[in-house]
Each structure stands twice: as C-alpha cells, then as structure tokens.
Design an enzyme around this catalytic site. Structure first.
Site, PDB file in Angstrom:
ATOM      1  N   HIS A 136       0.886  -1.187   0.000  1.00 12.91           N
ATOM      2  CA  HIS A 136       0.000   0.000   0.000  1.00 12.91           C
ATOM      3  C   HIS A 136       0.916   1.227   0.000  1.00 12.91           C
ATOM      4  O   HIS A 136       1.764   1.361  -0.887  1.00 12.91           O
ATOM      5  CB  HIS A 136      -0.903  -0.113   1.231  1.00 12.91           C
ATOM      6  CG  HIS A 136      -2.048   0.853   1.291  1.00 12.91           C
ATOM      7  ND1 HIS A 136      -2.432   1.652   0.261  1.00 12.91           N
ATOM      8  CD2 HIS A 136      -2.916   1.139   2.308  1.00 12.91           C
ATOM      9  CE1 HIS A 136      -3.485   2.390   0.626  1.00 12.91           C
ATOM     10  NE2 HIS A 136      -3.786   2.091   1.871  1.00 12.91           N
ATOM     11  N   HIS A 160      -1.912  -2.080  -9.901  1.00 12.30           N
ATOM     12  CA  HIS A 160      -2.883  -1.473  -8.992  1.00 12.30           C
ATOM     13  C   HIS A 160      -4.141  -2.329  -8.977  1.00 12.30           C
ATOM     14  O   HIS A 160      -4.507  -2.895  -9.998  1.00 12.30           O
ATOM     15  CB  HIS A 160      -3.231  -0.046  -9.434  1.00 12.30           C
ATOM     16  CG  HIS A 160      -3.836   0.745  -8.329  1.00 12.30           C
ATOM     17  ND1 HIS A 160      -5.176   0.702  -8.047  1.00 12.30           N
ATOM     18  CD2 HIS A 160      -3.272   1.551  -7.396  1.00 12.30           C
ATOM     19  CE1 HIS A 160      -5.411   1.469  -6.996  1.00 12.30           C
ATOM     20  NE2 HIS A 160      -4.276   1.982  -6.578  1.00 12.30           N
ATOM     21  N   ASP A 167       2.941   5.624  -6.655  1.00  7.31           N
ATOM     22  CA  ASP A 167       4.118   5.473  -5.796  1.00  7.31           C
ATOM     23  C   ASP A 167       5.412   5.368  -6.588  1.00  7.31           C
ATOM     24  O   ASP A 167       6.486   5.596  -6.039  1.00  7.31           O
ATOM     25  CB  ASP A 167       3.959   4.250  -4.891  1.00  7.31           C
ATOM     26  CG  ASP A 167       2.965   4.529  -3.783  1.00  7.31           C
ATOM     27  OD1 ASP A 167       2.944   5.673  -3.311  1.00  7.31           O
ATOM     28  OD2 ASP A 167       2.219   3.618  -3.412  1.00  7.31           O
TER      29      ASP A 167
HETATM   30  N1  CMC Z   1       5.360  -7.034 -10.209  1.00  7.43           N
HETATM   31  C1  CMC Z   1       5.227  -8.230 -10.818  1.00  7.43           C
HETATM   32  N2  CMC Z   1       4.052  -8.875 -10.995  1.00  7.43           N
HETATM   33  C2  CMC Z   1       2.955  -8.273 -10.538  1.00  7.43           C
HETATM   34  C3  CMC Z   1       2.995  -7.021  -9.881  1.00  7.43           C
HETATM   35  C4  CMC Z   1       4.261  -6.398  -9.731  1.00  7.43           C
HETATM   36  N3  CMC Z   1       4.364  -5.214  -9.139  1.00  7.43           N
HETATM   37  N4  CMC Z   1       1.750  -6.661  -9.510  1.00  7.43           N
HETATM   38  C5  CMC Z   1       0.942  -7.653  -9.912  1.00  7.43           C
HETATM   39  N5  CMC Z   1       1.643  -8.625 -10.533  1.00  7.43           N
HETATM   40  C6  CMC Z   1       1.126  -9.834 -11.182  1.00  7.43           C
HETATM   41  C7  CMC Z   1       0.721 -10.879 -10.159  1.00  7.43           C
HETATM   42  O1  CMC Z   1       1.785 -11.758  -9.863  1.00  7.43           O
HETATM   43  C8  CMC Z   1      -0.422 -11.562 -10.871  1.00  7.43           C
HETATM   44  O2  CMC Z   1       0.144 -12.408 -11.862  1.00  7.43           O
HETATM   45  P1  CMC Z   1      -0.609 -13.799 -12.270  1.00  7.43           P
HETATM   46  O3  CMC Z   1      -1.947 -13.370 -12.817  1.00  7.43           O
HETATM   47  O4  CMC Z   1       0.298 -14.398 -13.291  1.00  7.43           O
HETATM   48  O5  CMC Z   1      -0.695 -14.599 -11.005  1.00  7.43           O
HETATM   49  C9  CMC Z   1      -1.125 -10.413 -11.623  1.00  7.43           C
HETATM   50  O6  CMC Z   1      -0.081  -9.451 -11.852  1.00  7.43           O
HETATM   51  C10 CMC Z   1      -2.273  -9.768 -10.852  1.00  7.43           C
HETATM   52  O7  CMC Z   1      -1.769  -9.318  -9.600  1.00  7.43           O
HETATM   53  P2  CMC Z   1      -2.560  -9.351  -8.228  1.00  7.43           P
HETATM   54  O8  CMC Z   1      -1.578  -9.492  -7.105  1.00  7.43           O
HETATM   55  O9  CMC Z   1      -3.667 -10.357  -8.305  1.00  7.43           O
HETATM   56  O10 CMC Z   1      -3.191  -7.925  -8.225  1.00  7.43           O
HETATM   57  P3  CMC Z   1      -3.795  -7.190  -6.959  1.00  7.43           P
HETATM   58  O11 CMC Z   1      -4.861  -6.301  -7.471  1.00  7.43           O
HETATM   59  O12 CMC Z   1      -4.165  -8.169  -5.907  1.00  7.43           O
HETATM   60  O13 CMC Z   1      -2.559  -6.342  -6.409  1.00  7.43           O
HETATM   61  C11 CMC Z   1      -1.014  -4.618  -5.995  1.00  7.43           C
HETATM   62  C12 CMC Z   1      -2.367  -4.990  -6.606  1.00  7.43           C
HETATM   63  C13 CMC Z   1      -0.862  -3.095  -6.044  1.00  7.43           C
HETATM   64  C14 CMC Z   1      -0.961  -5.070  -4.527  1.00  7.43           C
HETATM   65  C15 CMC Z   1       0.118  -5.301  -6.798  1.00  7.43           C
HETATM   66  O14 CMC Z   1       0.084  -4.870  -8.138  1.00  7.43           O
HETATM   67  C16 CMC Z   1       1.520  -5.041  -6.199  1.00  7.43           C
HETATM   68  O15 CMC Z   1       1.947  -5.779  -5.315  1.00  7.43           O
HETATM   69  N6  CMC Z   1       2.243  -3.968  -6.694  1.00  7.43           N
HETATM   70  C17 CMC Z   1       3.531  -3.612  -6.119  1.00  7.43           C
HETATM   71  C18 CMC Z   1       3.321  -2.779  -4.867  1.00  7.43           C
HETATM   72  C19 CMC Z   1       2.861  -1.373  -5.158  1.00  7.43           C
HETATM   73  O16 CMC Z   1       3.385  -0.695  -6.021  1.00  7.43           O
HETATM   74  N7  CMC Z   1       1.839  -0.912  -4.383  1.00  7.43           N
HETATM   75  C20 CMC Z   1       1.323   0.448  -4.484  1.00  7.43           C
HETATM   76  C21 CMC Z   1      -0.091   0.503  -4.992  1.00  7.43           C
HETATM   77  S1  CMC Z   1      -0.580   2.178  -5.469  1.00  7.43           S
HETATM   78  C22 CMC Z   1      -0.654   3.063  -4.002  1.00  7.43           C
HETATM   79  C23 CMC Z   1      -1.650   2.576  -3.037  1.00  7.43           C
HETATM   80  O17 CMC Z   1      -2.822   2.410  -3.394  1.00  7.43           O
HETATM   81  O18 CMC Z   1      -1.282   2.399  -1.873  1.00  7.43           O
END
Ligand code: CMC
Length: 428
Positions: A265, A307, A364
């Site tokens: 987050h 995201h 971010d």
């Molecule tokens: N790097 C590599 N792979 C990723 C990433 C990433 N940053 N984010 C998502 N994926 C992949 C994930 O492994 C999954 O792949 P598969 O379908 O093959 O299993 C697919 O993309 C979907 O990801 P998810 O985890 O199901 O997506 P989510 O909506 O649950 O997670 C997230 C969203 C923001 C937690 C995630 O994208 C992440 O961990 N990003 C990195 C951390 C980050 O930058 N966070 C800040 C968010 S913006 C500010 C805020 O709102 O706080």
C-alpha cells in the site's frame, strides 16, 4: 420495471434489489442473502467484488483512469486549488468560500500545539524507530489526551475534532523525524501556512530560520492533493471498519496509518527507491530485475507497478510524472536513480508480462522519485503519504458515522477440523 439480481441455488430462486450509483455503477444488494437462503454467504477474499458502503466522496473508474473528489476532476483540483481547499472539499462536500477557508486555516492553527507530555512517550521509542511506527502509536496516544468521544451529530464539535486532527498529525510526523535524527523538535508557527509548517518543522534545524522554497512548497502541496482520497482502499477501509465500532477518530486514524505502512500500500513509495538503489548496487542490470519480477518462484515484485483498480493507467501517476519532470528540471537534480527508473519504466511498459496483466506505473513509482528530489528522506515518504491521506480518512470516518453504518463484521467459510474428541496430553 426495477432491475433485480437473481440467484439460483438448489432449485430455488432468490431476487435481490439492484442499486445504481450516480455514475451508473451497479451494485446487487445482498444484505438479505444469508437470511433468505438460510445461511449462504458470498466469498470474496480481498473484497475484489464487494462494495462495503455507499459513499459520496470519491469516484474512480479504474478502466478509464478517472479520479474525482466530490465530482471535481483531480486534474483540475491539482492545478487550481490548494491542499487545504481540497481537504475542505473532501471533508465537508463543497469547495470553501474565502471566509470558510480562512476559518478552516485559523482553526487548524489554533490546535497545532501538542501536549508536552507527548514528548515523554516519544522519548520511550528507540532512536531508529521507523517514523510510521511512531506516527501510528502517537496518533493512538492522542486519545489519552482527548478522552471525550466526539458527538458526530454536533456540527461544531465535529468541526473542532476535524481541525484538531488536521493540526496535530503533521506535528507528530515532524517530531518522529526529528527523533530519528536525534535533533530537537520544532514547533509549528502561526506565521506559516499548512505546507510551510510541515516543511519547517520537518526539515529546518532549530538554530536556522526557515525560508520558503516556493518550488518545493508547491510541489508538496500538489503531491498531497493527489493522495487525499482513493475511496475504499486498504487504509481507508481500515479507518471505516475501526470507526464502525464507534472507536474515536484518533484511534481509527492510527489504525489507518498502520495499514498504510505496508509495502503493498503506501509503503510502496519507500520500497520503490530501495528497489532502484538495489538495482544500482547490483550493477544496474534492469532486465535482470524485470525477469525476477516475472519469475513466479521469486517473491520479488516490481515496486510501484500494478494497482488493484487501475487497469489502464493511474491518473495520479500521470499528473505526478509531469510535475516530477518540472520539479527535477527546476531544482536541477541529477540522480542516477532517475536514469534507472526511466529505463525500468520503459522496459516494463514494453514487456508482454506487464502489458498482458495491465501493470502500469502507479502513483508510488513517481512520488518516491519526486520526494527524493525535494530532499525528503526515504523513511519519511510514507509519512508524507499519510499526511496527504489524512483528510480522506477524516471524510470517510465522518460519512460512515453520520450515515450510522452498522459495525463492520464480515463472515467466513470455515475450512478447519470438524468436531473431534479431546485427547489428554499423554495420549497426543
Ligand atoms: N510485479 C510483478 N508482478 C505483478 C505485480 C508487480 N508489481 N503486480 C501484480 N503482478 C502480477 C501478479 O503476480 C499476478 O500475476 P498472475 O496473474 O500471473 O498470477 C497479476 O499481476 C495480478 O496481480 P494481483 O496481485 O492479483 O493484483 P492485486 O490487485 O491483488 O494487487 C497490488 C495490486 C498493487 C498489490 C500489486 O500490483 C503489487 O503488489 N504492486 C507492487 C506494490 C505497489 O506498487 N503498491 C502500491 C499501490 S498504489 C498506491 C496505493 O494504493 O497504496
């Protein structure tokens, strides 16, 4: 004819009312599902499909990259209004008149002093404690100095409680930073405006006079506006759910700060810079880290990418990117991290792994870069996010309480053992 959502299970048919939001969003109201079906619940880990409330504060469309506060486009607000003006809008529903804004600013100023005993609590923390840990703890500690619960239906009491919260959190944040550096704490000064006070308390030595750097103050004002609210994200949902037990504003916000701290987050802005530094320390091989992020056996993720709701672009990231370019040029910053960031962005945006999963740079990714250029230390990045998100948390807490929302209490699908006979210790 009004629409209904239909659910059929084991030959029985159940109808549920449909609610339409002001932007045409459709929600099937399943409040009666469990009662009507004799115990069936919905299962939605991470609440990817679940609306936890109705809200009038923020509209976002993740597919189209739209973000609006109280109906105003974020792009307009970021360009034309100040952080306090937008905070007022988000909290109270309308843009303030000049008089309303003046009263808001002055009332906040009247509440900026912290009880000196707060310093005793601060003294108990180890010097190297992360400022987010201190911010969350001391925000919770404010309840001890303000034990009376605010009457949410009393407009003036709510107004004072809101201004008090807006006033005191930045002071705690600044003190957490001074503690970290072993420097004497600065006090807020009523000659300065809200943003100047944050900058002077955090980054001026006690023996120096604070001089406003307009570029830095405007860039920070702008950054904070972009962070004010983001509907039911993790920390905001936390604030609402904690507040739904009628816990006070400080206690709920303290929980929100803890939720924000996580690297998935708000903690991502710090994690982005740490990741870029790691890439440089490792020899600068961007492709290697892209491959690590794609490898399902490697827990590494590209910080600042992806995201939960934005699947095309993050509108905050677009504004911040523009602002980052301008600020970096004006401040004449040359940081190797920027080159790595640009390279990483370019490679990821052209890689099918990221394209197919709709993973774009989020707010971010750029906010960390701009904070660094402004001279803000890395461990303070998420603290700045918290200061920006504060009015959003306040607005959401207020809305939840004024709407008399029920206590948040999800259900679960139990997957543990069935009833078994107790075994005495010598039989195990
Ligand atoms: N790097 C590599 N792979 C990723 C990433 C990433 N940053 N984010 C998502 N994926 C992949 C994930 O492994 C999954 O792949 P598969 O379908 O093959 O299993 C697919 O993309 C979907 O990801 P998810 O985890 O199901 O997506 P989510 O909506 O649950 O997670 C997230 C969203 C923001 C937690 C995630 O994208 C992440 O961990 N990003 C990195 C951390 C980050 O930058 N966070 C800040 C968010 S913006 C500010 C805020 O709102 O706080």
């Amino acid at each position: 004819m009004t629409e209904t959502g239909v659910f059929e299970f084991q030959g029985k048919r159940y109808e549920f009312p449909v609610e339409i939001g002001s932007e045409g969003e459709i929600g099937i109201d399943i409040k009666k599902l469990r009662g009507l079906t004799g115990g069936i619940i919905t299962l939605d880990p991470g609440f990817k499909n679940t609306g936890s409330c109705k809200s009038e504060i923020t509209f976002l469309d993740g597919e189209k990259g739209i973000l609006r506060y109280r109906g105003y486009a974020l792009e307009d607000l970021a360009e034309k209004a100040s952080f306090l003006e937008v905070s007022y809008l988000v909290i109270f529903g309308e843009l303030p008149t000049e008089k309303e804004l003046e009263r808001f600013e002055n009332t906040i100023k009247s509440h900026t002093m912290l009880n000196e005993e707060m310093k005793d609590i601060l003294d108990g923390f180890p010097k190297k404690a992360h400022p987010m840990g201190i911010l969350s703890s001391l925000t919770g500690a404010l309840t001890a100095f303000n034990p009376k619960a605010v009457d949410v239906n009393n407009e003036e009491e709510m107004y004072q409680a809101i201004c008090k919260t807006m006033a005191k959190i930045p002071v705690i944040a600044a003190w957490a930073h001074s503690k970290n550096l072993g420097k004497p704490m600065n006090y807020p000064h009523n000659d300065f405006d809200y943003i100047e006070n944050i900058l002077q308390m955090m980054f001026t030595n006690r023996n120096e006079r604070y001089e406003t750097n307009k570029i830095i103050a405007e860039a920070l004002d702008n950054l904070l506006i972009l962070h004010i609210d983001h509907e039911q994200n993790c920390s905001t949902s936390t604030v609402r759910i904690v507040g739904s037990s009628h816990a006070g504003l400080f206690a709920s916000i303290s929980a929100g700060v803890s939720a924000l701290w996580g690297p998935l987050h708000g903690g991502a802005n710090q994690a982005v810079i740490e990741m870029l530094e790691e890439i440089i320390a490792d020899g600068g091989d961007v492709e290697k880290f892209i491959n690590k992020a794609k490898d399902k056996n490697d827990p590494f993720r590209l910080m600042g990418f992806g995201h939960r709701v934005y699947k095309n672009f993050d509108p905050r990231a677009l504004i911040i990117k523009k602002s980052a370019d301008a600020v970096l040029a004006e401040l004449d910053v040359n940081d190797p991290i920027l080159e790595v960031a640009k390279h990483l962005e370019e490679v990821a945006l052209n890689d099918s792994y990221f394209i197919d999963r709709k993973l774009f740079p989020n707010v971010d990714f750029y906010s960390g870069i701009i904070y660094k250029a402004l001279g803000i230390p890395v461990e303070m990045f998420t603290v700045m996010f918290a200061i920006g998100r504060l009015p959003g948390w306040i607005a959401q807490w207020k809305e939840m309480r004024i709407n008399s929302e029920p206590i948040g209490r999800p259900r679960q699908l139990y997957t543990g053992e069935n009833l078994r006979a107790f075994k005495a210790i010598n039989e195990r």
